[in-house]
Design an enzyme around this catalytic site. Structure first.
Site, PDB file in Angstrom:
ATOM      1  N   TYR A   1     -50.844  25.441  14.440  1.00 41.82           N
ATOM      2  CA  TYR A   1     -49.824  24.430  14.144  1.00 41.82           C
ATOM      3  C   TYR A   1     -48.665  24.608  15.124  1.00 41.82           C
ATOM      4  CZ  TYR A   1     -45.736  22.494  11.768  1.00 41.82           C
ATOM      5  OH  TYR A   1     -44.572  21.825  11.490  1.00 41.82           O
TER       6      TYR A   1
ATOM      7  N   ASP B   1     -53.626  32.010   7.794  1.00 35.10           N
ATOM      8  CA  ASP B   1     -53.008  30.786   7.272  1.00 35.10           C
ATOM      9  C   ASP B   1     -54.123  29.952   6.650  1.00 35.10           C
ATOM     10  OD1 ASP B   1     -52.011  28.165   6.922  1.00 35.10           O
ATOM     11  OD2 ASP B   1     -50.525  28.453   8.503  1.00 35.10           O
TER      12      ASP B   1
ATOM     13  N   LYS C   1     -48.336  21.174   1.355  1.00 35.29           N
ATOM     14  CA  LYS C   1     -49.551  20.415   1.643  1.00 35.29           C
ATOM     15  C   LYS C   1     -50.445  20.314   0.403  1.00 35.29           C
ATOM     16  CE  LYS C   1     -47.934  20.281   5.885  1.00 35.29           C
ATOM     17  NZ  LYS C   1     -46.884  21.290   5.965  1.00 35.29           N
TER      18      LYS C   1
END
Length: 382
Positions: free
Chosen positions: A101, A172, A197
């Site tokens: 990310y 993650d 999320k």
């Protein structure tokens, strides 16, 4: 008795509702401080920066879902990563996935390096991680699947490398959530989540989580969360608690939609590549079958021109052009100018992120409606 995955989203194994008057929805303890019975005595809560009953209740759920001893709820996913990296010291070396990310890359390159940390970016799905381990290496940091190119790493195999070298494995797990994947059970030491999320699931609040079974890390994190003050606020904790109740059914529905859409995208003349681990031809498909119970709701795909990529973003209606993922609504993102805008162009291109790359987070709408909208748009492409 071990609770089933959907039951774990609704009930704690040691839950006692009597102390909250039988409330089914856990109360929001919207208080900053707590009265003490006497000097040297405490109710168990002293100040909400240290702990709050609503936040603590949420942390117990996250720990239960991930199979961890303890979870820590932070204000955002980036706050969680930032807090975790305070366990390292100047001169420490971390091996990290190259396809991360963009916010994580921004943190590592602009804050962590400033603080004296050293990073080596590698393709953890393909590269020989062992050859990058040095005397000062302290951790391996993974996303799997990666954001946005959906690379899949073998968590158990990399966990063994980490243990052989006495270093930490941090994963993650945002893309799959604890419903589909549990890295701690595969040998990871720490799991990170952007709770904004899939855990929250409704695009209405921000949150982040750290989960671990490592007692030494637990003690450090307790001190750090108290000291730095990034703990999740009570109302936001309650919103995530509410979201978790439907985590299982949302993940199943969104994952089913993703499989249908990925198969449809494969057959479109304007699509040049589809990256979805649920497709048998994906290089990580068999690893995913081994280490996860679902393939997730994230799809990345390339189209044949920048013009067509931008046209898709302009034409979507039910699908929303927005920078996030994991909610009940289907969202489409343009990594080049959104999630990875701060990543240098040469790094983006090396990772496969081009001006024709689009990322789709499938929601829980009727798949026939999502396909109908995409079909209408694709029929208008040049």
């Amino acid at each position: 008795m071990e609770l089933g995955d959907n039951t774990k989203c609704l009930h704690l194994a040691d839950e006692d509702t009597k102390i909250h008057y039988g409330a089914i929805s856990y109360p929001i303890y919207q208080t900053a401080t707590y009265a003490h019975p006497a000097v040297g005595q405490s109710t168990g809560y002293d100040y909400s920066r240290l702990q709050n009953p609503t936040r603590e209740h949420l942390e117990k759920y996250i720990a239960q879902l991930e199979g961890g001893k303890e979870a820590f709820a932070l204000s955002t996913g980036m706050a969680a990563i930032t807090l975790l990296f305070e366990i390292f010291k100047p001169g420490d070396h971390i091996i990290t996935e190259a396809d991360l990310y963009g916010g994580s890359i921004r943190l590592f390159d602009n804050v962590s390096k400033k603080n004296g940390y050293e990073f080596t970016y590698v393709n953890c799905a393909k590269d020989d991680i062992q050859k990058h381990i040095k005397e000062n290496t302290k951790a391996i940091y993974l996303e799997t699947p990666t954001n946005p190119m959906m690379g899949v790493s073998d968590i158990a195999a990399i966990a063994q490398i980490a243990k052989n070298n006495n270093i930490l494995l941090i994963v993650d797990n945002t893309f799959l959530s604890p419903y589909f994947q549990n890295p701690l059970k595969l040998g990871a030491d720490v799991v990170i989540h952007s709770g904004t999320k899939f855990l929250g699931g409704h695009n209405d609040t921000l949150a982040g989580f750290i989960v671990t079974n490592n007692d030494a890390i637990r003690e450090k994190l307790r001190f750090l969360i108290k000291t730095t003050g990034a703990g999740l606020a009570p109302f936001d904790a309650w919103l995530i608690l509410r979201g978790i109740k439907t985590l299982g059914i949302r993940m199943e529905r969104a994952g089913a939609n993703a499989k249908i859409i990925a198969e449809w995208l494969k057959n479109q003349k304007h699509v040049t590549k589809v990256y979805y681990p649920g497709l048998p031809e994906h290089p990580g498909h068999e690893i995913m079958k081994k280490q996860a119970k679902g393939f997730g709701a994230m799809i990345t795909f390339n189209v044949d021109s920048k013009y067509n990529a931008l046209k898709i973003l302009e034409k979507v209606n039910i699908i929303k052009f927005a920078e996030s993922l994991g909610g009940v609504e289907t969202l489409i993102t343009y990594p080049t100018t959104q999630t990875h805008a701060d990543v240098p162009e040469e790094v983006r291109l090396k990772n496969g992120i081009t001006e024709t790359t689009l990322r789709l987070s499938t929601g829980i709408e009727d798949s026939v409606d999502l396909i109908a909208e995409l079909e209408s748009i694709f029929n208008q492409l040049d």
